[in-house]
Design an enzyme around this catalytic site. Sequence first.
Site, PDB file in Angstrom:
ATOM      1  N   GLY A  18       0.809  -1.217   0.000  1.00 60.15           N
ATOM      2  CA  GLY A  18       0.000   0.000   0.000  1.00 60.15           C
ATOM      3  C   GLY A  18       0.841   1.266   0.000  1.00 60.15           C
ATOM      4  O   GLY A  18       0.346   2.359  -0.281  1.00 60.15           O
ATOM      5  N   GLU A  19       2.115   1.111   0.311  1.00 58.25           N
ATOM      6  CA  GLU A  19       2.992   2.284   0.354  1.00 58.25           C
ATOM      7  C   GLU A  19       3.331   2.769  -1.059  1.00 58.25           C
ATOM      8  O   GLU A  19       3.459   1.969  -1.982  1.00 58.25           O
ATOM      9  CB  GLU A  19       4.284   1.895   1.082  1.00 58.25           C
ATOM     10  CG  GLU A  19       5.274   3.016   1.195  1.00 58.25           C
ATOM     11  CD  GLU A  19       6.400   2.684   2.178  1.00 58.25           C
ATOM     12  OE1 GLU A  19       6.219   1.793   3.040  1.00 58.25           O
ATOM     13  OE2 GLU A  19       7.452   3.329   2.066  1.00 58.25           O
ATOM     14  N   ILE A  21       6.046   4.719  -3.483  1.00 55.93           N
ATOM     15  CA  ILE A  21       7.453   5.138  -3.543  1.00 55.93           C
ATOM     16  C   ILE A  21       7.707   5.801  -4.896  1.00 55.93           C
ATOM     17  O   ILE A  21       6.905   5.644  -5.823  1.00 55.93           O
ATOM     18  CB  ILE A  21       8.422   3.950  -3.287  1.00 55.93           C
ATOM     19  CG1 ILE A  21       8.364   2.914  -4.417  1.00 55.93           C
ATOM     20  CG2 ILE A  21       8.105   3.276  -1.957  1.00 55.93           C
ATOM     21  CD1 ILE A  21       9.432   1.806  -4.284  1.00 55.93           C
ATOM     22  N   PRO A  22       8.805   6.559  -5.038  1.00 55.83           N
ATOM     23  CA  PRO A  22       9.021   7.289  -6.303  1.00 55.83           C
ATOM     24  C   PRO A  22       9.129   6.352  -7.508  1.00 55.83           C
ATOM     25  O   PRO A  22       9.587   5.213  -7.383  1.00 55.83           O
ATOM     26  CB  PRO A  22      10.355   8.007  -6.068  1.00 55.83           C
ATOM     27  CG  PRO A  22      10.527   8.068  -4.587  1.00 55.83           C
ATOM     28  CD  PRO A  22       9.854   6.844  -4.046  1.00 55.83           C
ATOM     29  N   GLY A  25      14.545   6.192  -9.124  1.00 53.99           N
ATOM     30  CA  GLY A  25      15.534   6.381  -8.058  1.00 53.99           C
ATOM     31  C   GLY A  25      16.896   6.617  -8.670  1.00 53.99           C
ATOM     32  O   GLY A  25      17.023   6.797  -9.888  1.00 53.99           O
ATOM     33  N   GLY A  27      20.908   5.058  -8.890  1.00 58.18           N
ATOM     34  CA  GLY A  27      21.841   3.975  -8.608  1.00 58.18           C
ATOM     35  C   GLY A  27      23.112   4.524  -8.000  1.00 58.18           C
ATOM     36  O   GLY A  27      23.432   5.707  -8.169  1.00 58.18           O
ATOM     37  N   TYR A  60      29.144  -2.353  -3.348  1.00 59.91           N
ATOM     38  CA  TYR A  60      29.551  -1.172  -4.115  1.00 59.91           C
ATOM     39  C   TYR A  60      30.695  -0.423  -3.416  1.00 59.91           C
ATOM     40  O   TYR A  60      31.310   0.468  -4.007  1.00 59.91           O
ATOM     41  CB  TYR A  60      28.371  -0.216  -4.366  1.00 59.91           C
ATOM     42  CG  TYR A  60      27.228  -0.839  -5.163  1.00 59.91           C
ATOM     43  CD1 TYR A  60      27.420  -2.007  -5.901  1.00 59.91           C
ATOM     44  CD2 TYR A  60      25.961  -0.260  -5.177  1.00 59.91           C
ATOM     45  CE1 TYR A  60      26.371  -2.585  -6.618  1.00 59.91           C
ATOM     46  CE2 TYR A  60      24.911  -0.832  -5.897  1.00 59.91           C
ATOM     47  CZ  TYR A  60      25.124  -1.995  -6.608  1.00 59.91           C
ATOM     48  OH  TYR A  60      24.091  -2.573  -7.316  1.00 59.91           O
ATOM     49  N   HIS A 122      21.145  -9.909  -3.153  1.00 62.48           N
ATOM     50  CA  HIS A 122      21.727  -9.335  -4.371  1.00 62.48           C
ATOM     51  C   HIS A 122      21.752 -10.342  -5.531  1.00 62.48           C
ATOM     52  O   HIS A 122      21.378 -10.028  -6.645  1.00 62.48           O
ATOM     53  CB  HIS A 122      23.146  -8.838  -4.045  1.00 62.48           C
ATOM     54  CG  HIS A 122      23.627  -7.752  -4.936  1.00 62.48           C
ATOM     55  ND1 HIS A 122      24.470  -6.747  -4.509  1.00 62.48           N
ATOM     56  CD2 HIS A 122      23.408  -7.491  -6.236  1.00 62.48           C
ATOM     57  CE1 HIS A 122      24.734  -5.934  -5.509  1.00 62.48           C
ATOM     58  NE2 HIS A 122      24.099  -6.358  -6.570  1.00 62.48           N
TER      59      HIS A 122
HETATM   60  N1  LIG Z   1      20.904  -5.706  -8.530  1.00 57.85           N
HETATM   61  C1  LIG Z   1      21.954  -5.798  -9.310  1.00 57.85           C
HETATM   62  O1  LIG Z   1      22.553  -6.885  -9.472  1.00 57.85           O
HETATM   63  C2  LIG Z   1      22.447  -4.586 -10.047  1.00 57.85           C
HETATM   64  C3  LIG Z   1      23.312  -4.757 -11.149  1.00 57.85           C
HETATM   65  C4  LIG Z   1      23.740  -3.622 -11.828  1.00 57.85           C
HETATM   66  C5  LIG Z   1      23.327  -2.365 -11.419  1.00 57.85           C
HETATM   67  N2  LIG Z   1      22.508  -2.225 -10.317  1.00 57.85           N
HETATM   68  C6  LIG Z   1      22.051  -0.879  -9.862  1.00 57.85           C
HETATM   69  O2  LIG Z   1      21.526  -0.183 -10.980  1.00 57.85           O
HETATM   70  C7  LIG Z   1      22.146   1.089 -11.087  1.00 57.85           C
HETATM   71  C8  LIG Z   1      22.144   1.561 -12.520  1.00 57.85           C
HETATM   72  O3  LIG Z   1      22.854   0.681 -13.366  1.00 57.85           O
HETATM   73  P1  LIG Z   1      24.228   1.098 -14.028  1.00 57.85           P
HETATM   74  O4  LIG Z   1      24.863   2.147 -13.202  1.00 57.85           O
HETATM   75  O5  LIG Z   1      25.006  -0.132 -14.276  1.00 57.85           O
HETATM   76  O6  LIG Z   1      23.803   1.614 -15.474  1.00 57.85           O
HETATM   77  P2  LIG Z   1      22.900   2.779 -16.093  1.00 57.85           P
HETATM   78  O7  LIG Z   1      22.202   3.545 -15.039  1.00 57.85           O
HETATM   79  O8  LIG Z   1      22.112   2.142 -17.181  1.00 57.85           O
HETATM   80  O9  LIG Z   1      23.996   3.661 -16.801  1.00 57.85           O
HETATM   81  C9  LIG Z   1      24.760   4.583 -16.074  1.00 57.85           C
HETATM   82  C10 LIG Z   1      25.625   5.405 -17.034  1.00 57.85           C
HETATM   83  O10 LIG Z   1      24.793   6.027 -18.002  1.00 57.85           O
HETATM   84  C11 LIG Z   1      25.286   7.304 -18.315  1.00 57.85           C
HETATM   85  N3  LIG Z   1      24.207   8.291 -18.103  1.00 57.85           N
HETATM   86  C12 LIG Z   1      23.410   8.420 -17.030  1.00 57.85           C
HETATM   87  N4  LIG Z   1      22.531   9.421 -17.210  1.00 57.85           N
HETATM   88  C13 LIG Z   1      22.784   9.946 -18.440  1.00 57.85           C
HETATM   89  C14 LIG Z   1      22.211  10.991 -19.189  1.00 57.85           C
HETATM   90  N5  LIG Z   1      21.189  11.718 -18.742  1.00 57.85           N
HETATM   91  N6  LIG Z   1      22.757  11.256 -20.409  1.00 57.85           N
HETATM   92  C15 LIG Z   1      23.773  10.538 -20.888  1.00 57.85           C
HETATM   93  N7  LIG Z   1      24.353   9.524 -20.239  1.00 57.85           N
HETATM   94  C16 LIG Z   1      23.852   9.223 -19.010  1.00 57.85           C
HETATM   95  C17 LIG Z   1      26.453   7.603 -17.375  1.00 57.85           C
HETATM   96  O11 LIG Z   1      27.623   7.469 -18.169  1.00 57.85           O
HETATM   97  P3  LIG Z   1      28.969   8.277 -17.777  1.00 57.85           P
HETATM   98  O12 LIG Z   1      29.627   7.432 -16.744  1.00 57.85           O
HETATM   99  O13 LIG Z   1      29.716   8.316 -19.069  1.00 57.85           O
HETATM  100  O14 LIG Z   1      28.534   9.614 -17.263  1.00 57.85           O
HETATM  101  C18 LIG Z   1      26.350   6.532 -16.321  1.00 57.85           C
HETATM  102  O15 LIG Z   1      27.593   6.083 -15.829  1.00 57.85           O
HETATM  103  C19 LIG Z   1      23.534   0.850 -10.473  1.00 57.85           C
HETATM  104  O16 LIG Z   1      24.193   2.065 -10.154  1.00 57.85           O
HETATM  105  C20 LIG Z   1      23.167  -0.002  -9.295  1.00 57.85           C
HETATM  106  O17 LIG Z   1      22.670   0.804  -8.242  1.00 57.85           O
HETATM  107  C21 LIG Z   1      22.050  -3.324  -9.647  1.00 57.85           C
END
Ligand SMILES: NC(=O)c1ccc[n+]([C@@H]2O[C@H](COP(=O)([O-])OP(=O)(O)OC[C@H]3O[C@@H](n4cnc5c(N)ncnc54)[C@H](OP(=O)(O)O)[C@@H]3O)[C@@H](O)[C@H]2O)c1
Length: 337
Positions: A18-19, A21-22, A25, A27, A60, A122
């Site tokens: 029921g909550e 959230i945005p 978010g 990363g 991380y 994870h």
């Molecule tokens: N649960 C899991 O196993 C898992 C796995 C992977 C990721 N994650 C989470 O998901 C988050 C997001 O994934 P991600 O960081 O791998 O990839 P992402 O968000 O798809 O891509 C991030 C990259 O996109 C570029 N970017 C971001 N905004 C932009 C914009 N407005 N215009 C142009 N380029 C832009 C940036 O590049 P530049 O560096 O060149 O600025 C940034 O480093 C992670 O930070 C993490 O918190 C979770």
Amino acid sequence: MLDFIDPGAIPGRRLATGEEIPCIGMGTFGSDRYSPEQVSCAVAGAIRFGYRMFDCAAVYGNEDMIGKVFAQAVSSGAVKREELFITSKVWNDMHGRGDVLLSLAKTLKDLQLDYIDAFFVHWPFPNYHAPGCDGDSRNPDSRPFSVEEFVQTWRQMERIHDLGLARHLGMSNMTIPKLEAVLPLCRIKPTLIEIELHPGFQQPEMYEYCVNAGIQPIGYCPIGSPSRPERDKTETDVVDTQMPEIVEIAQAYGVHPAVICLKWAIARGQIPIPFAVAESKYQSNLRCAIEAPLTAGEMETIAKADKNCRLIKGQVFLWEGAKDWTDLWDLDGTITK
Ligand SMILES: NC(=O)c1ccc[n+]([C@@H]2O[C@H](COP(=O)([O-])OP(=O)(O)OC[C@H]3O[C@@H](n4cnc5c(N)ncnc54)[C@H](OP(=O)(O)O)[C@@H]3O)[C@@H](O)[C@H]2O)c1
């Protein structure tokens, strides 16, 4: 240009509890490329700009720095703790008996919090790799997914929920066969699931399955993770920001293709958690949630452009005897043993 977006103007997603959230978010995985200082500085700027949801994880390696930012933001009155939705995850080397609580205790200490809003498993197995390892690296202790082991880990997750230390529980990197095996065994069901979702990898069946099970998908790598570690790159990987359909729509809106990936995610219903340290990038990522949504026609064009191309293949978690990374993802509809 706005220098603050009222978080109340950001559309919400209603969880099974029921909550609300945005719908977007931020990363915090620096991809072995951005330092904890750079990431925490971006988190501070993001809070000032109006972000209220942050996706953290012990692995991380930056929760202590980000914790200082949260503490400062709350103590200065910039934001109330209850206005933030902060997630974190237990890493694969902390699945053992009692370790989940230890892992959460460390995360809470580092993030300077009394409770976490959502805590995730994870990866669904205890296989881990050394930080910064290359793609061929294998851990001889790795083994295939085990329902029994996963449920033992989940029991610890339920315990931390019972204790009020995690308000919601989540899974990540699951498949439909794994969910089918473990969901009936969960006393407390996951409210959220974190999976890879971007225009080039839409996982329509998995997405539908989760929504129908009352589990809100969070989409990681929503822009196709252009800065991901080298170990997670192959020559045939899709580049979402260069997909012709995405580029064409971006030109029509006069925005970067990254923004169209996020607009697609928001309109579809998953919660994207884009990462960025550059202020202009993380600001345009949040801004797109309150600007013109994609049309039904544009959504259909992107749906048809799916390349079914998984980027985070997870090969570093493979066990001895495994064929290749596809063994992690149960492609034939059964859990690969
Ligand atoms: N649960 C899991 O196993 C898992 C796995 C992977 C990721 N994650 C989470 O998901 C988050 C997001 O994934 P991600 O960081 O791998 O990839 P992402 O968000 O798809 O891509 C991030 C990259 O996109 C570029 N970017 C971001 N905004 C932009 C914009 N407005 N215009 C142009 N380029 C832009 C940036 O590049 P530049 O560096 O060149 O600025 C940034 O480093 C992670 O930070 C993490 O918190 C979770």
